[in-house]
Design a protein around this motif. Structure first.
Motif, PDB file in Angstrom:
ATOM      1  N   ALA A  94      -0.512  -8.469 -10.744  1.00 24.60           N
ATOM      2  CA  ALA A  94      -0.742  -8.225  -9.313  1.00 24.60           C
ATOM      3  C   ALA A  94      -2.180  -7.824  -8.978  1.00 24.60           C
ATOM      4  O   ALA A  94      -2.514  -7.690  -7.802  1.00 24.60           O
ATOM      5  CB  ALA A  94       0.219  -7.136  -8.831  1.00 24.60           C
ATOM      6  N   ARG A  97      -4.054  -9.625  -6.205  1.00 26.37           N
ATOM      7  CA  ARG A  97      -3.521  -9.318  -4.868  1.00 26.37           C
ATOM      8  C   ARG A  97      -4.035  -7.956  -4.391  1.00 26.37           C
ATOM      9  O   ARG A  97      -4.373  -7.796  -3.216  1.00 26.37           O
ATOM     10  CB  ARG A  97      -1.994  -9.348  -4.879  1.00 26.37           C
ATOM     11  CG  ARG A  97      -1.437 -10.755  -5.039  1.00 26.37           C
ATOM     12  CD  ARG A  97       0.071 -10.789  -5.217  1.00 26.37           C
ATOM     13  NE  ARG A  97       0.790 -10.076  -4.170  1.00 26.37           N
ATOM     14  CZ  ARG A  97       1.960  -9.452  -4.370  1.00 26.37           C
ATOM     15  NH1 ARG A  97       2.521  -9.444  -5.561  1.00 26.37           N
ATOM     16  NH2 ARG A  97       2.560  -8.839  -3.381  1.00 26.37           N
ATOM     17  N   TYR A  98      -4.087  -6.981  -5.299  1.00 23.66           N
ATOM     18  CA  TYR A  98      -4.643  -5.670  -4.934  1.00 23.66           C
ATOM     19  C   TYR A  98      -6.123  -5.811  -4.549  1.00 23.66           C
ATOM     20  O   TYR A  98      -6.573  -5.252  -3.550  1.00 23.66           O
ATOM     21  CB  TYR A  98      -4.509  -4.670  -6.079  1.00 23.66           C
ATOM     22  CG  TYR A  98      -3.128  -4.120  -6.298  1.00 23.66           C
ATOM     23  CD1 TYR A  98      -2.513  -3.306  -5.341  1.00 23.66           C
ATOM     24  CD2 TYR A  98      -2.433  -4.376  -7.469  1.00 23.66           C
ATOM     25  CE1 TYR A  98      -1.244  -2.783  -5.554  1.00 23.66           C
ATOM     26  CE2 TYR A  98      -1.165  -3.862  -7.685  1.00 23.66           C
ATOM     27  CZ  TYR A  98      -0.576  -3.070  -6.713  1.00 23.66           C
ATOM     28  OH  TYR A  98       0.681  -2.550  -6.919  1.00 23.66           O
ATOM     29  N   MET A 183       2.364  -2.204  -3.312  1.00 20.51           N
ATOM     30  CA  MET A 183       1.777  -3.362  -2.618  1.00 20.51           C
ATOM     31  C   MET A 183       2.206  -3.384  -1.151  1.00 20.51           C
ATOM     32  O   MET A 183       1.386  -3.612  -0.258  1.00 20.51           O
ATOM     33  CB  MET A 183       2.188  -4.662  -3.315  1.00 20.51           C
ATOM     34  CG  MET A 183       1.522  -5.894  -2.760  1.00 20.51           C
ATOM     35  SD  MET A 183      -0.262  -5.961  -3.056  1.00 20.51           S
ATOM     36  CE  MET A 183      -0.280  -6.296  -4.815  1.00 20.51           C
ATOM     37  N   GLU A 187      -0.302  -3.173   1.952  1.00 20.62           N
ATOM     38  CA  GLU A 187      -0.357  -4.252   2.943  1.00 20.62           C
ATOM     39  C   GLU A 187      -0.180  -3.717   4.357  1.00 20.62           C
ATOM     40  O   GLU A 187      -0.892  -4.127   5.288  1.00 20.62           O
ATOM     41  CB  GLU A 187       0.708  -5.318   2.626  1.00 20.62           C
ATOM     42  CG  GLU A 187       0.362  -6.155   1.417  1.00 20.62           C
ATOM     43  CD  GLU A 187       1.493  -7.036   0.926  1.00 20.62           C
ATOM     44  OE1 GLU A 187       1.209  -7.968   0.158  1.00 20.62           O
ATOM     45  OE2 GLU A 187       2.670  -6.791   1.297  1.00 20.62           O
TER      46      GLU A 187
END
Length: 195
Positions: A94, A97-98, A183, A187
């Motif tokens: 991930a 994405r972070y 996450m 977000e």
């Protein structure tokens, strides 16, 4: 006359009491509520620690990382254990994405830096740093000690915003939801910043 043993067997009610006690202890040990973690809105304690990224040691300092954006700080009991390996793989998958959300990921355990040099390459896949908290000061500051006496961290994840505030906290010894939950919190925070 037959010889009688002096062994005294516990009564059925004593055995039932012991079984109930063991069940309660097991529930407490497995319960995230048994661990006191910092709550959203609280100030994240400052820390610096030796950290390994891809087998290279540097000093991770929270305030420096927060200058670049939010920090996902996760505590885990011990490198190379099954749950911690699963969690490291999930965070490694991930990381992009972070990063897209401007966040830095840092893992913290009581392992020494030599162990973390290996763990950062093999299990973290050289994607994010893991910090050595051998004196347990960071764990204590973040109320992330497993039962306060074991010397191991609980499996606790935080999202910390650039103003040093705890945005989100999640404690669960199961490693499966830490990435997903942090996450989602990140977000939501990121979307709110764009308004």
């Amino acid at each position: 006359m037959p010889h009688r043993s002096s062994l005294v067997l516990p009564s059925l009610s004593t055995l039932r009491g012991l079984a109930v006690g063991a069940a309660l202890l097991g529930a407490v040990l497995a319960s995230p509520a048994a661990l006191a973690a910092l709550k959203p809105g609280e100030k994240a304690p400052e820390f610096s620690a030796p950290a390994s990224l891809g087998g290279q040691v540097s000093t991770f300092t929270l305030s420096e990382a927060l200058k670049k954006g939010p920090v996902v700080l996760y505590f885990y009991p011990a490198a190379f254990t099954s749950g911690c390996t699963i969690e490291a793989h999930l965070f490694a998958e991930a990381v992009d994405r972070y990063k897209a959300l401007g966040a830095t990921v840092i893992g913290v355990s009581g392992d020494n830096i030599e162990t973390l040099n290996k763990f950062s390459v093999s299990e973290c896949r050289s994607k994010f740093a893991v910090a050595a908290d051998v004196d347990k000061k960071i764990m204590k500051a973040y109320d992330a000690q497993f039962l306060k006496v074991t010397g191991y961290a609980s499996r606790t994840s935080y999202v910390i915003t650039p103003d040093h505030a705890i945005l989100y906290e999640y404690t669960d010894m199961n490693p499966e939801k830490h990435v997903e939950n942090t996450m989602q919190a990140l977000e939501k925070w990121s979307a709110a910043q764009k308004r």
